[in-house]
Write a protein that holds these residues in place. Structure first.
Motif, mmCIF file in Angstrom:
data_model
loop_
_atom_site.group_PDB
_atom_site.id
_atom_site.type_symbol
_atom_site.label_atom_id
_atom_site.label_comp_id
_atom_site.label_asym_id
_atom_site.label_seq_id
_atom_site.Cartn_x
_atom_site.Cartn_y
_atom_site.Cartn_z
ATOM 1 N N ALA A 94 11.076 -5.327 -35.705
ATOM 2 C CA ALA A 94 10.586 -5.176 -34.344
ATOM 3 C C ALA A 94 9.651 -3.977 -34.055
ATOM 4 O O ALA A 94 9.800 -3.140 -34.678
ATOM 5 N N PRO A 95 8.505 -4.202 -33.202
ATOM 6 C CA PRO A 95 7.717 -3.448 -32.852
ATOM 7 C C PRO A 95 8.147 -2.224 -32.305
ATOM 8 O O PRO A 95 9.289 -1.978 -31.563
ATOM 9 N N PRO A 96 7.814 -0.875 -32.734
ATOM 10 C CA PRO A 96 8.406 0.417 -32.248
ATOM 11 C C PRO A 96 8.557 0.594 -30.676
ATOM 12 O O PRO A 96 9.274 1.214 -30.276
ATOM 13 N N GLN A 97 7.458 -0.304 -30.005
ATOM 14 C CA GLN A 97 7.455 0.087 -28.457
ATOM 15 C C GLN A 97 8.832 -0.790 -28.032
ATOM 16 O O GLN A 97 9.417 -0.131 -26.703
ATOM 17 N N ASP A 98 9.257 -1.729 -28.704
ATOM 18 C CA ASP A 98 10.560 -2.062 -28.183
ATOM 19 C C ASP A 98 11.710 -1.113 -28.107
ATOM 20 O O ASP A 98 12.749 -1.489 -27.156
ATOM 21 N N TYR A 99 11.621 -0.303 -28.779
ATOM 22 C CA TYR A 99 12.603 0.719 -28.773
ATOM 23 C C TYR A 99 12.356 1.847 -27.933
ATOM 24 O O TYR A 99 13.320 2.774 -27.142
ATOM 25 N N LEU A 100 10.987 2.456 -28.045
ATOM 26 C CA LEU A 100 10.621 3.393 -27.087
ATOM 27 C C LEU A 100 10.765 3.115 -25.757
ATOM 28 O O LEU A 100 10.775 4.150 -24.999
ATOM 29 N N LYS A 101 10.737 2.024 -25.201
ATOM 30 C CA LYS A 101 10.929 1.420 -23.849
ATOM 31 C C LYS A 101 12.398 1.146 -23.200
ATOM 32 O O LYS A 101 12.440 0.935 -22.153
ATOM 33 N N ASN A 102 13.295 1.337 -24.314
ATOM 34 C CA ASN A 102 14.666 0.801 -23.959
ATOM 35 C C ASN A 102 15.540 1.735 -24.287
ATOM 36 O O ASN A 102 15.862 1.896 -25.399
ATOM 37 N N PRO A 103 16.132 2.430 -23.194
ATOM 38 C CA PRO A 103 17.332 3.647 -23.424
ATOM 39 C C PRO A 103 18.308 2.972 -24.127
ATOM 40 O O PRO A 103 19.047 3.513 -24.923
ATOM 41 N N GLU A 104 18.745 1.602 -24.058
ATOM 42 C CA GLU A 104 19.726 1.182 -24.579
ATOM 43 C C GLU A 104 19.576 1.079 -26.260
ATOM 44 O O GLU A 104 20.550 0.895 -27.221
ATOM 45 N N LYS A 105 18.422 0.951 -26.666
ATOM 46 C CA LYS A 105 17.983 0.656 -28.049
ATOM 47 C C LYS A 105 17.446 2.127 -28.650
ATOM 48 O O LYS A 105 17.432 2.117 -29.867
ATOM 49 N N ASP A 106 16.983 2.827 -27.799
ATOM 50 C CA ASP A 106 16.674 4.213 -28.392
ATOM 51 C C ASP A 106 17.432 5.354 -28.305
ATOM 52 O O ASP A 106 17.754 6.053 -27.538
ATOM 53 N N LYS A 107 18.308 5.201 -29.455
ATOM 54 C CA LYS A 107 19.594 5.849 -29.592
ATOM 55 C C LYS A 107 19.568 7.028 -30.518
ATOM 56 O O LYS A 107 20.412 7.632 -30.980
ATOM 57 N N ALA A 108 18.393 7.063 -31.383
ATOM 58 C CA ALA A 108 18.148 8.097 -32.451
ATOM 59 C C ALA A 108 18.241 9.373 -31.841
ATOM 60 O O ALA A 108 18.041 9.775 -30.679
ATOM 61 N N PRO A 109 18.735 10.649 -32.666
ATOM 62 C CA PRO A 109 18.694 11.764 -32.091
ATOM 63 C C PRO A 109 17.492 12.430 -31.314
ATOM 64 O O PRO A 109 16.334 11.927 -32.126
ATOM 65 N N LEU A 110 17.507 12.804 -30.326
ATOM 66 C CA LEU A 110 16.241 13.362 -29.748
ATOM 67 C C LEU A 110 16.169 14.879 -29.474
ATOM 68 O O LEU A 110 16.938 15.337 -28.542
ATOM 69 N N ASP A 111 15.181 15.496 -30.273
ATOM 70 C CA ASP A 111 15.594 17.044 -30.089
ATOM 71 C C ASP A 111 13.951 17.494 -30.615
ATOM 72 O O ASP A 111 13.172 16.796 -31.177
ATOM 73 N N THR A 112 14.041 18.796 -30.626
ATOM 74 C CA THR A 112 12.699 19.347 -31.147
ATOM 75 C C THR A 112 12.729 19.219 -32.640
ATOM 76 O O THR A 112 11.664 19.072 -33.114
ATOM 77 N N GLY A 113 13.659 19.143 -33.331
ATOM 78 C CA GLY A 113 13.720 19.018 -34.716
ATOM 79 C C GLY A 113 13.328 17.462 -35.148
ATOM 80 O O GLY A 113 12.673 17.488 -36.299
ATOM 81 N N THR A 114 13.557 16.680 -34.517
ATOM 82 C CA THR A 114 13.148 15.185 -34.644
ATOM 83 C C THR A 114 11.858 14.796 -34.193
ATOM 84 O O THR A 114 11.099 14.069 -34.815
ATOM 85 N N LEU A 115 11.341 15.567 -33.217
ATOM 86 C CA LEU A 115 10.061 15.404 -32.391
ATOM 87 C C LEU A 115 9.109 15.912 -33.319
ATOM 88 O O LEU A 115 7.773 15.918 -33.438
ATOM 89 N N PHE A 116 9.132 17.286 -33.621
ATOM 90 C CA PHE A 116 8.237 18.274 -34.247
ATOM 91 C C PHE A 116 9.076 18.777 -35.597
ATOM 92 O O PHE A 116 9.232 20.011 -35.648
ATOM 93 N N PRO A 117 9.263 18.034 -36.534
ATOM 94 C CA PRO A 117 9.813 18.656 -37.731
ATOM 95 C C PRO A 117 8.938 19.450 -38.588
ATOM 96 O O PRO A 117 9.589 20.047 -39.620
ATOM 97 N N ASP A 118 7.633 19.371 -38.594
ATOM 98 C CA ASP A 118 6.787 20.084 -39.590
ATOM 99 C C ASP A 118 6.281 21.455 -38.948
ATOM 100 O O ASP A 118 5.770 21.416 -37.967
ATOM 101 N N THR A 119 6.239 22.334 -39.972
ATOM 102 C CA THR A 119 5.734 23.429 -39.488
ATOM 103 C C THR A 119 4.148 23.626 -39.790
ATOM 104 O O THR A 119 3.386 24.376 -39.223
ATOM 105 N N THR A 120 3.717 22.621 -40.686
ATOM 106 C CA THR A 120 2.372 22.245 -40.776
ATOM 107 C C THR A 120 2.018 20.930 -40.773
ATOM 108 O O THR A 120 2.589 20.163 -41.306
ATOM 109 N N ILE A 121 0.857 20.742 -40.023
ATOM 110 C CA ILE A 121 0.587 19.272 -39.443
ATOM 111 C C ILE A 121 -1.045 19.055 -39.810
ATOM 112 O O ILE A 121 -1.717 20.139 -39.905
ATOM 113 N N THR A 122 -1.263 17.766 -40.360
ATOM 114 C CA THR A 122 -2.803 17.599 -40.383
ATOM 115 C C THR A 122 -3.188 16.513 -39.498
ATOM 116 O O THR A 122 -2.537 15.490 -39.667
#
Length: 283
Positions: free
Chosen positions: A104-132
């Motif tokens: 399913a499109p990712p937006q289907d999960y991002l807009k629905n708290p019942e489906k958006d159940k993945a861990p949510l913290d700084t480690g999952t949102l900003f996992p990399d020390t270097t980005i491009t």
């Protein structure tokens, strides 16, 4: 047997009608001759009749041959076979889409708290020390999160976040060549709330210092962005780490702010895609 020239039937001359002076016909010989002629005639008739019979037989044979091997126009038209006349194909396996359907499109999960159940913290949102981002490399210097969203806002952004029930704010600061951006990702209950914050946006998320990045963008002009995706709001603030203002003509500072927003957007899309792919694999 002889006849007088005067009478082809053997009678006497003009002077008498059969007197003693004329010769008498040989009736036996005449009968024999007549029979011989009749026999000869019957033989020719039989031969002729046989020839006609042969021709008739040949004609019948010829007609029969033409009837079987005549021109295509004389043959009955041939119709195409009906589906019932065609041989049945062997049974084919039924297709299955259980593992082949795209997620399913990712937006289907991002807009629905019942489906958006993945861990949510700084480690999952900003996992990399270097980005491009668009070929430009940045180093992560600080991360932070709070459930009191107004504590990570400055100016008039705080009241807008509070009005739309902001649940949590995650921040990360990245630096490159003396320019830094702080990316704030706010979490709401619904897509409607996040869109309302974007529409009523007032600057801005508070810059986050740490590592090699001192306090910046507190008392000088800096560049900002705002966006939303699903139930998330995205905010960036960017400027010079040496305290120099980033005015309207400061294209490098503008670019850093946009890079920060694009990075945040891509992180949320990645979050939605991972959850969609996991559900597709499990289903």
């Amino acid at each position: 047997m002889s006849f007088s020239q005067g009478d082809p039937f053997g009678r006497g001359g003009a002077g008498g009608s059969g007197g003693s002076g004329g010769s008498t016909p040989d009736w036996a010989a005449l009968a024999e001759e007549s029979e011989r002629k009749r026999a000869s005639k019957r033989r020719w008739l039989m031969i002729g009749g046989g020839a006609l019979a042969t021709v008739a037989v040949a004609g019948i044979v010829a007609v029969a041959v033409v009837s079987e091997n005549g021109d295509p126009e004389d043959k009955p038209s041939q119709s195409l076979p009906t589906p019932e006349d065609l041989p049945s194909s062997p049974p084919q396996p039924e297709p299955t889409f259980e593992k082949e359907l795209p997620p399913a499109p990712p937006q289907d999960y991002l807009k629905n708290p019942e489906k958006d159940k993945a861990p949510l913290d700084t480690g999952t949102l900003f996992p990399d020390t270097t980005i491009t981002v668009n070929g430009r490399e940045y180093t992560r210097e600080a991360v932070d999160s709070t459930k009191k969203c107004t504590a990570s806002a400055q100016g008039d952004l705080g009241p807008v976040l509070e009005k739309n029930d902001c649940r949590e704010m995650f921040r990360a600061t990245f630096v490159r060549d003396g320019l830094a951006f702080t990316l704030g990702i706010a979490v709401f209950d619904s897509e409607k709330d996040a869109s309302a914050v974007k529409s009523g946006y007032e600057p801005n998320v508070e810059s986050l210092s740490g590592g090699d990045v001192p306090t910046y963008c507190r008392t000088v002009v800096c560049r900002t962005t705002v966006n939303s995706l699903g139930r998330y709001g995205l905010f960036t603030i960017s400027g010079h780490t040496d305290g120099k203002p980033a005015g309207d003509d400061d294209e490098p500072a503008k670019q850093v702010a946009v890079d920060g927003s694009n990075y945040g957007y891509s992180r949320l899309i990645d979050r939605g895609e991972r959850q969609a792919a996991a559900d597709a694999s499990a289903g």
